[in-house]
Design a protein around this motif. Structure first.
Motif, PDB file in Angstrom:
ATOM      1  N   HIS A 221       0.840  -1.209   0.000  1.00 31.36           N
ATOM      2  CA  HIS A 221       0.000   0.000   0.000  1.00 31.36           C
ATOM      3  C   HIS A 221       0.875   1.258   0.000  1.00 31.36           C
ATOM      4  CE1 HIS A 221      -4.216   1.481   1.241  1.00 31.36           C
ATOM      5  NE2 HIS A 221      -3.521   2.552   0.880  1.00 31.36           N
TER       6      HIS A 221
ATOM      7  N   HIS B 127       1.465   5.229  -1.875  1.00 27.41           N
ATOM      8  CA  HIS B 127       0.918   6.302  -2.713  1.00 27.41           C
ATOM      9  C   HIS B 127       2.043   7.209  -3.195  1.00 27.41           C
ATOM     10  CE1 HIS B 127      -3.251   5.459  -1.653  1.00 27.41           C
ATOM     11  NE2 HIS B 127      -2.902   5.406  -0.387  1.00 27.41           N
TER      12      HIS B 127
ATOM     13  N   LYS C 234      -8.746  -0.902  -6.571  1.00 26.28           N
ATOM     14  CA  LYS C 234      -8.972  -0.254  -5.277  1.00 26.28           C
ATOM     15  C   LYS C 234     -10.259   0.551  -5.343  1.00 26.28           C
ATOM     16  CE  LYS C 234      -7.906   2.261  -1.399  1.00 26.28           C
ATOM     17  NZ  LYS C 234      -7.018   3.411  -1.372  1.00 26.28           N
TER      18      LYS C 234
ATOM     19  N   HIS D 121      -6.163  -0.801   5.956  1.00 29.86           N
ATOM     20  CA  HIS D 121      -6.061  -0.159   7.275  1.00 29.86           C
ATOM     21  C   HIS D 121      -6.762  -0.942   8.381  1.00 29.86           C
ATOM     22  CE1 HIS D 121      -5.055   2.782   4.326  1.00 29.86           C
ATOM     23  NE2 HIS D 121      -6.305   3.024   4.013  1.00 29.86           N
TER      24      HIS D 121
ATOM     25  N   ASP E 296       1.027   2.718   3.547  1.00 33.68           N
ATOM     26  CA  ASP E 296       0.195   3.868   3.168  1.00 33.68           C
ATOM     27  C   ASP E 296       1.098   5.090   2.972  1.00 33.68           C
ATOM     28  OD1 ASP E 296      -2.243   4.808   2.346  1.00 33.68           O
ATOM     29  OD2 ASP E 296      -3.009   5.250   4.346  1.00 33.68           O
TER      30      ASP E 296
HETATM   31 ZN   LIG Z   1      -4.030   4.552   1.153  1.00 32.29          ZN
END
Ligand SMILES: [Zn+2]
Length: 274
Positions: free
Chosen positions: A8, A10, A107, A174, A237
């Motif tokens: 995960h 970004h 996603k 998460h 993340d």
């Molecule tokens: Zn994310």
């Protein structure tokens, strides 16, 4: 030791990226070069790249995610973000078809978009994902913006979908933060439901050490309830959580070393076919 997989990540390299403030808070260089360097320093060999939200609220176009992955020299693989409209669903499927070898998952941004996971708008996507064996990742739980819709991002909204779609592989991002027990039940109940542990700490806050201990206890307990770590996947993340904090969480889990390895790379390898 095989390399860790971060399921995960970004990145956009755009000024209007809404996650820039997290990169600043964590002192991260939020560029492809900075990310690859961070991965290397932390023993992370591969990552799945997901579109970050832009300040306008829309996600970075998927084509750009694919481009960034190509520039990563095979270290990053794209995940296609799917927004709830017939047009967007069609475009996402087409993109996955024309980049079959590269795209590893879809996603859905529950809580940020108006539709819920069981919206008929996503049916074609789920049909395609099932037939191709591609997992669908769902944002679950807390949203980074105060205007998110928690009723739609609550992990229990995925129970009905998993009941109806037994062939669909789902990853709850998460860990449903903070509904960890609900996610423990979902991964225990459904053979094809998994959860990632990304984005659970953002650094700072009051009692950071006590919070890290509490979080590790909660996730450890969820793993005991689920009957083992087979359904748990590591992710950061990035840039919301720095590698140091995400890896510290795994270190704190009250588990055997072999189970930690499953979380750090073995499960992701299997689920995403890496
Ligand atoms: Zn994310």
């Amino acid at each position: 030791m095989p390399a860790i997989i971060d399921a995960h990540v970004h990145l956009s390299e755009r000024r209007d990226d809404a996650l820039t403030r997290f990169a600043e808070m964590n002192g991260l260089r939020y560029t492809l070069e900075g990310l690859l360097e961070s991965m290397k320093e932390n023993g992370v060999g591969r990552g799945l790249l997901l579109s970050p939200p832009l300040k306008s609220g829309i996600p970075l176009p998927n084509g750009r995610v694919i481009e960034l992955c190509r520039r990563s020299g095979g270290l990053l693989s794209p995940v296609v973000t799917v927004e709830p409209s017939a047009k967007e669903v069609k475009a996402a499927i087409r993109l996955a078809e024309s980049n079959r070898k590269e795209v590893k998952a879809f996603k859905v941004r529950l809580g940020y978009v108006k539709a819920s996971a069981v919206s008929p708008l996503f049916e074609r996507l789920y049909d395609f994902a099932e037939s191709e064996g591609l997992p669908v990742m769902f944002h679950t739980g807390d949203t980074v913006t105060s205007t998110g819709d928690l009723a739609k991002s609550h992990p229990l909204t995925l129970d009905a979908l998993a009941n109806r779609r037994e062939e669909l592989t789902m990853v709850l991002c998460h860990f449903g933060n903070p509904w960890f027990e609900d996610v423990a039940e979902l991964i225990y109940k459904h053979p094809r439901v998994y959860a990632d542990i990304s984005g659970l700490t953002t650094g700072g806050g009051a009692y950071p050490d006590k919070f890290a201990g509490w979080l590790a206890r909660k996730i450890s307990e969820a793993i005991y309830f689920a009957g083992g770590p087979e359904k748990i996947i590591f992710g950061t993340d990035y840039p919301i959580t720095a590698y140091s904090d995400a890896l510290d969480l795994v270190k704190r889990l009250d588990l055997d070393e072999g189970d930690r390895e499953m979380i750090l790379w073995r499960n992701a390898e299997k689920v995403f076919g890496l």
